[in-house]
Design an enzyme around this catalytic site. Structure first.
Site, PDB file in Angstrom:
ATOM      1  N   GLY A  77       0.787  -1.236   0.000  1.00 35.60           N
ATOM      2  CA  GLY A  77       0.000   0.000   0.000  1.00 35.60           C
ATOM      3  C   GLY A  77       0.809   1.270   0.000  1.00 35.60           C
ATOM      4  O   GLY A  77       0.243   2.368  -0.069  1.00 35.60           O
ATOM      5  N   GLU A  79       4.498  -6.320   1.644  1.00 32.61           N
ATOM      6  CA  GLU A  79       4.144  -6.686   0.266  1.00 32.61           C
ATOM      7  C   GLU A  79       3.926  -5.461  -0.608  1.00 32.61           C
ATOM      8  O   GLU A  79       2.827  -5.238  -1.103  1.00 32.61           O
ATOM      9  CB  GLU A  79       2.820  -7.468   0.255  1.00 32.61           C
ATOM     10  CG  GLU A  79       2.717  -8.639   1.163  1.00 32.61           C
ATOM     11  CD  GLU A  79       1.266  -9.098   1.337  1.00 32.61           C
ATOM     12  OE1 GLU A  79       0.313  -8.308   1.158  1.00 32.61           O
ATOM     13  OE2 GLU A  79       1.090 -10.273   1.658  1.00 32.61           O
ATOM     14  N   PRO A  80       4.942  -4.633  -0.813  1.00 36.52           N
ATOM     15  CA  PRO A  80       4.723  -3.460  -1.662  1.00 36.52           C
ATOM     16  C   PRO A  80       4.688  -3.831  -3.143  1.00 36.52           C
ATOM     17  O   PRO A  80       5.387  -4.754  -3.565  1.00 36.52           O
ATOM     18  CB  PRO A  80       5.932  -2.578  -1.357  1.00 36.52           C
ATOM     19  CG  PRO A  80       7.001  -3.540  -0.953  1.00 36.52           C
ATOM     20  CD  PRO A  80       6.327  -4.737  -0.336  1.00 36.52           C
ATOM     21  N   TYR A 109      -9.664   5.261 -11.252  1.00 42.69           N
ATOM     22  CA  TYR A 109      -9.411   5.868  -9.936  1.00 42.69           C
ATOM     23  C   TYR A 109      -9.324   7.391  -9.995  1.00 42.69           C
ATOM     24  O   TYR A 109      -8.820   7.993  -9.046  1.00 42.69           O
ATOM     25  CB  TYR A 109      -8.066   5.385  -9.377  1.00 42.69           C
ATOM     26  CG  TYR A 109      -7.843   3.902  -9.333  1.00 42.69           C
ATOM     27  CD1 TYR A 109      -8.773   3.044  -8.749  1.00 42.69           C
ATOM     28  CD2 TYR A 109      -6.677   3.346  -9.846  1.00 42.69           C
ATOM     29  CE1 TYR A 109      -8.538   1.681  -8.687  1.00 42.69           C
ATOM     30  CE2 TYR A 109      -6.435   1.984  -9.778  1.00 42.69           C
ATOM     31  CZ  TYR A 109      -7.369   1.159  -9.205  1.00 42.69           C
ATOM     32  OH  TYR A 109      -7.120  -0.184  -9.136  1.00 42.69           O
ATOM     33  N   CYS A 128     -13.727   4.550 -27.441  1.00 39.92           N
ATOM     34  CA  CYS A 128     -15.066   5.131 -27.496  1.00 39.92           C
ATOM     35  C   CYS A 128     -15.750   5.092 -26.139  1.00 39.92           C
ATOM     36  O   CYS A 128     -16.696   4.322 -25.915  1.00 39.92           O
ATOM     37  CB  CYS A 128     -15.883   4.415 -28.562  1.00 39.92           C
ATOM     38  SG  CYS A 128     -15.147   4.673 -30.171  1.00 39.92           S
ATOM     39  N   GLU A 129     -15.241   5.876 -25.216  1.00 39.60           N
ATOM     40  CA  GLU A 129     -15.776   6.044 -23.865  1.00 39.60           C
ATOM     41  C   GLU A 129     -15.442   7.455 -23.431  1.00 39.60           C
ATOM     42  O   GLU A 129     -14.304   7.896 -23.619  1.00 39.60           O
ATOM     43  CB  GLU A 129     -15.087   5.086 -22.866  1.00 39.60           C
ATOM     44  CG  GLU A 129     -15.343   3.621 -23.065  1.00 39.60           C
ATOM     45  CD  GLU A 129     -16.738   3.172 -22.647  1.00 39.60           C
ATOM     46  OE1 GLU A 129     -17.407   3.877 -21.854  1.00 39.60           O
ATOM     47  OE2 GLU A 129     -17.159   2.110 -23.132  1.00 39.60           O
TER      48      GLU A 129
END
Ligand SMILES: *Cc1c(COP(=O)(O)O)cnc(C)c1O
Length: 450
Positions: free
Chosen positions: A257, A291-292, A334, A361-362
Site C-alpha cells: 500500500g 508486500e509493496p 481511480y 469510445c468512452e
C-alpha cells in the site's frame, strides 16, 4: 496568463527529475542512458518503458530502510507481472505476493523461489489452492472461514499441510481512494477483527494446517503513516490476546500500500514506516513481511504515446493520443492523473491548456488536462510518468486494441520484454461456432421447461 480553470489542471512534467533515471539530455527525454525517441523509432507507440536501475534502487532503498526491522519484502506481482521485471526483483532477493495461479506461474517462471511466495486474495479456487500446495509456497493468507475449509479439504486430499496466516480486517480507514481501500469493516477483504480469535483457534486445531500467524493489508496508494500505525497496533493487540490463549503467532505479514507521489509533494516516508513497524509490532519477535507493489515499480515506468489529432473542444484544445484507457486504466478507474512529459522539450511552453484523451469510445478515456506543454501536433510524442505499476498489468483489449509492447532499459541498453500483441493472437482464441445439441444432455427437458 491562464485564468483559473474549472477543471483540475496539472503542469506538464511537474514530477520530472524526481527520479535520477528519467530526465532530459540534449532536449530529449531519456531513461538512464537511452533516448526514448530511439526506442520509439523501433517500437510502435504506445509502449511501456521501464528503468531497471530505478527498480533496483527502489528495492535497495526500501530494504535498507527496513533493515532494523528485519522485515522481508514480497513484491505484489499484480502491480507489474512482466517476467523480466519479476526476474530483476527475484534476483535482488525479493519474494512474491500473488493473487492467482497465473501469478504463481509467472513468479516461478521468473525464477522466484516457491518458498518465498505468499498467496493473497479473497477468491482462491480449489484448483489454485492445489497448485500452490504442490509448488510448496511459503503461506496462504486466508480471508474467510469458507476459504479455510477449502484449504483444509484440498490439503487433506493431497496429503499435505498448508501454511496458513489469517488476514485480518483491522477496520481502519486508509484515507485513500474508495476503490483501493481494503481495511474498513465493510470492505470485502479480510476476516472481521472480532471473528478472528475463534477462527484462529479453530485453524490451530486442524492437522492439515500449519498456522503461522496473521496478515493485514489496508489499501493502496497510502501516503500517511497514521493508518498503518493504527492497523499494526490492532494486529499487535490481537497477537497478544492470541498468545494469552496459548495460540502461537510466529509470522506477521504487514501488507503493502506504500504510496508514490504522482505530482508535487512529499513522497512516502519509508524510514518513518520502518519506525512505525518497529514501534508497533517490533517487540513481538515475529518474522515480518511487507508486500509493496506500486512503490517498487510505479515511478520506474513510462507509457510512451503520440498525438494523433488536435481539436478544439469547448474552451480548450484536446490532443487525441494513440494510448487509451485500455492501455492505462488508472485515470478512468481511480480518477488518477499521471504526469505528462514531452519526448522532445522543444519550443516554448504554451499558455494553452491541453486535455489529453485516448481513442477509445468512452467518455472516461481522458488522461487529464495539462498546462505547460509545448505546442502539440500530430506526431508529437509524449510520455505518461509513474506508469510502472497497475499500467500494463491492468490493460485490456477493449475496442479490439492489442496489448502494447513493454521495453526495459538498463544503462545504455534496451530490450523488448513483451512484444506487442497482434490481432491474430486474439482471433486465434475465438473458434468457429460449432453447435452442440443441448437435448443430448438428459438433465435438460425442453417440454417441461415451457
Ligand atoms: C494489491 C496488494 C498489495 C500491493 O499493494 P500496493 O499498493 O501496490 O503496494 C499487497 N498486498 C495485497 C494483499 C494486495 O492485495
Amino acid at each position: 496568463m491562464i485564468s483559473e480553470p474549472a477543471r483540475k489542471v496539472h503542469t506538464a512534467g511537474s514530477s520530472a527529475g524526481k527520479l535520477a533515471q528519467i530526465g532530459y539530455g540534449g532536449g530529449s527525454l531519456m531513461i538512464e542512458g537511452v533516448h526514448l525517441e530511439t526506442i520509439a523509432a523501433e517500437v510502435a507507440t504506445p509502449f511501456y518503458c521501464y528503468s531497471a536501475d530505478a527498480i533496483r534502487m527502489a528495492f535497495r532503498d526500501l530494504s535498507e530502510a527496513l533493515t532494523p526491522t528485519g522485515v522481508s519484502i514480497c513484491f505484489a506481482v499484480k502491480a507489474n507481472g512482466n517476467l523480466s521485471i519479476l526476474r530483476l526483483l527475484a534476483e535482488l532477493g525479493s519474494g512474491m505476493d500473488i493473487v492467482s495461479s497465473g501469478e504463481l506461474e509467472r513468479a516461478l517462471a521468473a525464477g522466484a523461489a516457491a518458498s518465498k511466495v505468499i498467496f493473497s486474495g479473497v477468491g482462491k479456487s480449489k484448483m489454485e489452492i492445489a497448485q500452490a500446495l504442490r509448488a510448496g509456497i511459503r503461506q496462504f493468507n486466508v480471508e474467510s472461514e469458507a476459504e479455510l475449509d477449502a484449504i483444509i479439504s484440498v490439503a487433506k486430499g493431497l496429503g499435505k499441510r498448508a501454511p496458513v496466516a489469517l488476514r485480518i480486517n483491522p477496520d481502519v480507514d486508509a484515507k485513500t481512494h474508495a476503490k483501493i481501500s481494503t481495511g474498513k469493516r465493510d470492505d470485502k477483504f479480510g476476516i472481521a477483527f472480532t471473528d478472528a480469535p475463534a477462527l484462529y483457534a479453530r485453524a490451530a486445531l486442524a492437522p492439515e494446517v500449519d498456522l503461522v500467524g496473521l496478515a493485514v493489508h489496508i489499501g493502496s496508494q497510502i501516503l500517511d503513516l497514521a493508518p498503518y500505525r493504527a492497523a499494526f497496533l490492532r494486529v499487535a493487540d490481537l497477537v497478544e490476546s492470541l498468545r494469552n490463549a496459548n495460540l502461537p503467532v510466529r509470522r506477521l505479514d504487514l501488507g503493502g500500500g506504500l504510496g508514490i507521489q504522482y505530482h508535487q509533494g512529499p513522497g512516502f516516508d519509508v524510514r518513518g514506516y520502518a519506525k512505525v513497524i518497529l514501534e508497533s509490532v517490533g517487540y513481538l519477535g515475529c518474522e515480518l513481511t511487507v508486500e509493496p507493489g506500486r512503490w517498487l515499480v510505479g515511478p520506474a515506468g513510462l507509457l510512451i504515446t503520440q498525438v494523433l489529432y488536435v481539436k478544439q473542444t469547448g474552451d480548450h484544445l484536446t490532443a487525441i493520443v494513440d494510448a487509451g484507457m485500455n492501455d492505462l486504466m488508472r485515470p478512468a478507474l481511480y480518477d488518477a492523473m499521471h504526469p505528462v512529459l514531452p519526448l522532445r522539450a522543444e519550443g516554448p511552453a504554451q499558455a494553452k491548456l491541453y486535455q489529453v484523451a485516448g481513442p477509445v469510445c468512452e467518455s472516461s478515456d481522458v488522461f487529464g488536462t495539462y498546462q505547460g506543454l509545448p505546442e502539440l501536433k500530430p506526431g508529437s510524442q509524449l510520455a505518461f510518468g509513474c506508469a510502472g505499476a497497475y499500467g500494463a498489468s491492468m490493460s485490456s483489449t477493449y475496442n479490439a486494441r492489442d496489448l502494447v509492447a513493454e521495453v526495459l532499459v538498463d544503462q545504455d541498453r534496451f530490450a523488448l520484454i513483451r512484444r506487442r500483441q497482434t490481432t491474430q493472437d486474439l482471433l486465434a482464441l475465438e473458434i468457429d461456432t460449432k453447435w452442440r445439441a443441448a437435448s443430448e444432455d438428459r438433465t435438460f427437458q425442453p417440454s417441461r421447461a415451457v
